[in-house]
Design a protein around this motif. Structure first.
Motif, mmCIF file in Angstrom:
data_model
loop_
_atom_site.group_PDB
_atom_site.id
_atom_site.type_symbol
_atom_site.label_atom_id
_atom_site.label_comp_id
_atom_site.label_asym_id
_atom_site.label_seq_id
_atom_site.Cartn_x
_atom_site.Cartn_y
_atom_site.Cartn_z
ATOM 1 N N UNK A 40 0.824 -1.209 0.000
ATOM 2 C CA UNK A 40 0.000 0.000 0.000
ATOM 3 C C UNK A 40 0.859 1.260 0.000
ATOM 4 N N UNK A 41 1.970 1.237 0.712
ATOM 5 C CA UNK A 41 2.884 2.383 0.689
ATOM 6 C C UNK A 41 3.484 2.566 -0.697
ATOM 7 N N UNK A 42 3.872 1.480 -1.319
ATOM 8 C CA UNK A 42 4.445 1.557 -2.666
ATOM 9 C C UNK A 42 3.413 2.052 -3.673
ATOM 10 N N UNK A 43 2.174 1.593 -3.498
ATOM 11 C CA UNK A 43 1.108 2.039 -4.383
ATOM 12 C C UNK A 43 0.905 3.553 -4.262
ATOM 13 N N UNK A 93 -4.259 6.777 -13.656
ATOM 14 C CA UNK A 93 -3.463 6.500 -12.456
ATOM 15 C C UNK A 93 -4.314 6.065 -11.259
ATOM 16 N N UNK A 94 -5.436 6.709 -10.952
ATOM 17 C CA UNK A 94 -6.243 6.225 -9.822
ATOM 18 C C UNK A 94 -6.829 4.831 -10.065
ATOM 19 N N UNK A 95 -7.223 4.548 -11.306
ATOM 20 C CA UNK A 95 -7.779 3.235 -11.620
ATOM 21 C C UNK A 95 -6.702 2.163 -11.472
ATOM 22 N N UNK A 96 -5.504 2.450 -11.952
ATOM 23 C CA UNK A 96 -4.411 1.492 -11.815
ATOM 24 C C UNK A 96 -4.066 1.256 -10.349
ATOM 25 N N UNK A 97 -4.052 2.306 -9.548
ATOM 26 C CA UNK A 97 -3.768 2.149 -8.122
ATOM 27 C C UNK A 97 -4.843 1.315 -7.440
ATOM 28 N N UNK A 98 -6.092 1.530 -7.810
ATOM 29 C CA UNK A 98 -7.196 0.745 -7.245
ATOM 30 C C UNK A 98 -7.039 -0.730 -7.595
ATOM 31 N N UNK A 99 -6.701 -1.022 -8.830
ATOM 32 C CA UNK A 99 -6.550 -2.411 -9.253
ATOM 33 C C UNK A 99 -5.344 -3.077 -8.598
ATOM 34 N N UNK A 100 -4.256 -2.340 -8.442
ATOM 35 C CA UNK A 100 -3.079 -2.886 -7.763
ATOM 36 C C UNK A 100 -3.407 -3.177 -6.306
ATOM 37 N N UNK A 101 -4.078 -2.252 -5.642
ATOM 38 C CA UNK A 101 -4.453 -2.460 -4.244
ATOM 39 C C UNK A 101 -5.396 -3.633 -4.074
ATOM 40 N N UNK A 102 -6.370 -3.755 -4.957
ATOM 41 C CA UNK A 102 -7.323 -4.867 -4.872
ATOM 42 C C UNK A 102 -6.629 -6.203 -5.131
ATOM 43 N N UNK A 103 -5.738 -6.246 -6.130
ATOM 44 C CA UNK A 103 -5.012 -7.488 -6.417
ATOM 45 C C UNK A 103 -4.094 -7.871 -5.252
#
Length: 110
Positions: free
Chosen positions: A35-38, A80-90
């Protein structure tokens, strides 16, 4: 005179954007959790790219170039927000997120 001021402001935006992008890269390498990296990959990086685009726009001043730079900025802000959301969810679904770090867990099974 106005061109010279715009060139200096553009150079300042380019340097500030480059430094923010560098800080984002260092944050991705140094932060301990997903989450910090995201956070490091999205927040300063987007602002850095927008500052770079403003700096380039102030240097070029061509309407065709300004339109293309505006499109790049809009797509950066949209993706960028969509990619961050998908990374966090994954990361959450893969079990890479420490539940103790979460204030609220909306993805938990009830």
């Amino acid at each position: 005179m106005l061109g010279t001021v715009a060139d200096w402001v553009g150079a300042g935006c380019l340097v500030a954007g480059a430094l923010l992008s560098l800080a984002a890269g260092v944050g991705v390498l140094r932060f301990p959790t997903t989450l910090d990296r995201m956070h490091a990959a999205t927040k300063p990086q987007v602002l850095g790219v927008l500052l770079l685009l403003v700096g380039v726009a102030l240097r070029l001043r061509n309407p065709a170039d300004l339109g293309m730079l505006a499109l790049v900025g809009i797509f950066q802000l949209a993706t960028a927000p969509v990619a961050a959301q998908m990374i966090g969810r994954a990361a959450y679904r893969a079990g890479r997120v420490d539940p103790e770090l979460l204030d609220a867990d909306e993805l938990a099974d009830r």
